[in-house]
Enzyme design. Sequence first.
Site, mmCIF file in Angstrom:
data_model
loop_
_atom_site.group_PDB
_atom_site.id
_atom_site.type_symbol
_atom_site.label_atom_id
_atom_site.label_comp_id
_atom_site.label_asym_id
_atom_site.label_seq_id
_atom_site.Cartn_x
_atom_site.Cartn_y
_atom_site.Cartn_z
ATOM 1 N N ARG A 1 14.564 -3.663 3.222
ATOM 2 C CA ARG A 1 13.538 -3.158 2.300
ATOM 3 C C ARG A 1 13.905 -1.761 1.822
ATOM 4 O O ARG A 1 13.805 -1.442 0.640
ATOM 5 C CB ARG A 1 12.180 -3.151 3.013
ATOM 6 C CG ARG A 1 11.032 -2.470 2.264
ATOM 7 C CD ARG A 1 10.585 -3.250 1.072
ATOM 8 N NE ARG A 1 9.334 -2.720 0.521
ATOM 9 C CZ ARG A 1 8.901 -2.971 -0.702
ATOM 10 N NH1 ARG A 1 9.617 -3.726 -1.517
ATOM 11 N NH2 ARG A 1 7.760 -2.476 -1.133
ATOM 12 N N VAL B 1 0.824 -1.207 0.000
ATOM 13 C CA VAL B 1 0.000 0.000 0.000
ATOM 14 C C VAL B 1 0.858 1.257 0.000
ATOM 15 O O VAL B 1 0.664 2.169 -0.805
ATOM 16 C CB VAL B 1 -0.944 0.013 1.222
ATOM 17 C CG1 VAL B 1 -1.704 1.334 1.298
ATOM 18 C CG2 VAL B 1 -1.911 -1.160 1.155
ATOM 19 N N THR C 1 -2.730 -4.341 9.316
ATOM 20 C CA THR C 1 -3.563 -4.581 10.504
ATOM 21 C C THR C 1 -4.018 -6.037 10.461
ATOM 22 O O THR C 1 -5.106 -6.343 9.961
ATOM 23 C CB THR C 1 -4.779 -3.633 10.528
ATOM 24 O OG1 THR C 1 -5.360 -3.562 9.213
ATOM 25 C CG2 THR C 1 -4.385 -2.241 10.959
ATOM 26 N N CYS D 1 -6.649 -8.618 3.169
ATOM 27 C CA CYS D 1 -7.879 -7.820 3.281
ATOM 28 C C CYS D 1 -9.127 -8.666 3.500
ATOM 29 O O CYS D 1 -9.667 -8.704 4.594
ATOM 30 C CB CYS D 1 -8.065 -6.958 2.024
ATOM 31 S SG CYS D 1 -6.932 -5.559 1.930
ATOM 32 N N ARG E 1 0.993 -13.414 2.038
ATOM 33 C CA ARG E 1 0.377 -13.107 3.335
ATOM 34 C C ARG E 1 -1.009 -13.736 3.442
ATOM 35 O O ARG E 1 -1.851 -13.559 2.579
ATOM 36 C CB ARG E 1 0.273 -11.596 3.528
ATOM 37 C CG ARG E 1 1.592 -10.883 3.697
ATOM 38 C CD ARG E 1 1.384 -9.384 3.775
ATOM 39 N NE ARG E 1 0.796 -8.854 2.550
ATOM 40 C CZ ARG E 1 0.334 -7.602 2.418
ATOM 41 N NH1 ARG E 1 0.367 -6.785 3.446
ATOM 42 N NH2 ARG E 1 -0.167 -7.197 1.270
ATOM 43 N N ASP F 1 10.343 3.077 6.704
ATOM 44 C CA ASP F 1 10.057 1.676 7.020
ATOM 45 C C ASP F 1 11.115 1.167 7.988
ATOM 46 O O ASP F 1 12.296 1.512 7.867
ATOM 47 C CB ASP F 1 10.057 0.832 5.744
ATOM 48 C CG ASP F 1 9.283 -0.472 5.901
ATOM 49 O OD1 ASP F 1 8.208 -0.604 5.299
ATOM 50 O OD2 ASP F 1 9.751 -1.357 6.646
ATOM 51 N N THR G 1 -6.652 -0.569 7.323
ATOM 52 C CA THR G 1 -8.028 -1.019 7.538
ATOM 53 C C THR G 1 -8.261 -1.309 9.016
ATOM 54 O O THR G 1 -7.529 -2.084 9.627
ATOM 55 C CB THR G 1 -8.317 -2.273 6.710
ATOM 56 O OG1 THR G 1 -8.056 -1.988 5.337
ATOM 57 C CG2 THR G 1 -9.764 -2.707 6.874
#
Length: 433
Positions: A40, A17, A98, A273, A344, A35, A133
């Site tokens: 990364r 995102v 989240t 999600c 994930r 981050d 979210t």
Amino acid sequence: MKDLKDSKIALIGLGYVGLPLAVEFAKKFPTVGFDINKSRVEELTKGFDRTLEVSDEDLQSVILKSSEEFNGSSKGLLCSDSIADISDCNIYIVTVPTPTDEHNRPVLTPLTKSSETVAKVLSKGDVVIYESTVYPGVTEDHCVPILERDSALKYNEDFFVGYSPERINPGDKNHTVTKILKVTSGSTPEVADYVDNLYKSIITAGTFKASGLKVAEAAKVIENSQRDINIAFVNELAKIFNLMNIDTHEVLEAAGTKWNFLPFKPGLVGGHCIGVDPYYLAQKAQEVGYHPEIILAGRRLNDSMGQYVASQVVKLMIQNELKVLGAKILMLGITFKEDCPDIRNTRAIDIYRELRTYDIQVDVYDPWADPAEVKEEYGINLISEISGEYEACVLAVAHKQYLELDLKSIIGKNSLIYDVKGVLPKESVNARL
């Protein structure tokens, strides 16, 4: 609040995102991507995104190599793991994950930690926007108190807050961040306009200004809950029609000729999600005294599909007089969706684990997944190429590479093929979900 044209933006979290958003903002504003994952940050600074959400060319067009280069620039992206590099920003956008725990309860730790980080550098007039979210109320009830506590600043007097839910669809090259209409909101009417204008500067699809933070939070969490329930319905149909020896995909094709029939298909429901967000809404519902029956029923059914597929494969093997104990099965795919490296919360792992309970050797082939990441997350050693014969093959993820394979010639002409996704020609498979 500082005028938008004079703003510096910090993106907290550079995952699926945060990075695409950071790249777009960097085309117009001086932007810092923060981050805590040092490797990364180093990888992105070299101009490579392993999530494949941003092309190397697009990333390299905005990337800045050092703080010195950033300080002398009117736009561009500096990726950093140093909090000092975000201390001069006035807009902070939080895009951390989240997740849920093993009991499917919301885990707000990443949101807590990122709020604590922002609070350390928060100044008067700054705006903090959350994209993660959450269930309705998290921004004001959980995040704002942390910002106030650790910054010693007063909410809606010294600093302000917005909420604009992410709508990224990993692996989707058509619905990219600028092409998805953005819901925005703010803690005051003035802030709501400010946040809306900020996103309008990069979102070509337009924005929708919600009436408040809680409305925007609720809108996001029900988007994925609705999809989850619809998929659960067709998954239940698949179980029913299988018992009746009716092809579910043919039923859906026939029903789909009606103009208002919703085109959902059966399958595994994972990812960061759809397989997670309904639990956030359910948690809040229970806190206010309501037990959400449909939402949780949909989750239970969708979470059962991996075990169901495995049981159907074993049943098919027995019916065809193939050995089960000690058998070899090839599983195609471990990512949570097709043509995407994201593993994930993949539910393909449920098929793997259930098959292993039958003492079956399961080889997993997935050219999209990172072998080291799969090994660390799930303890599975991916095979780099398909060789040898198998009693059965399970197509769990519809990567485009699999559609080009002549599976029977590769795994053995007597091998069974179970198509979870319903993408292979019907005559080439033994069964499909």
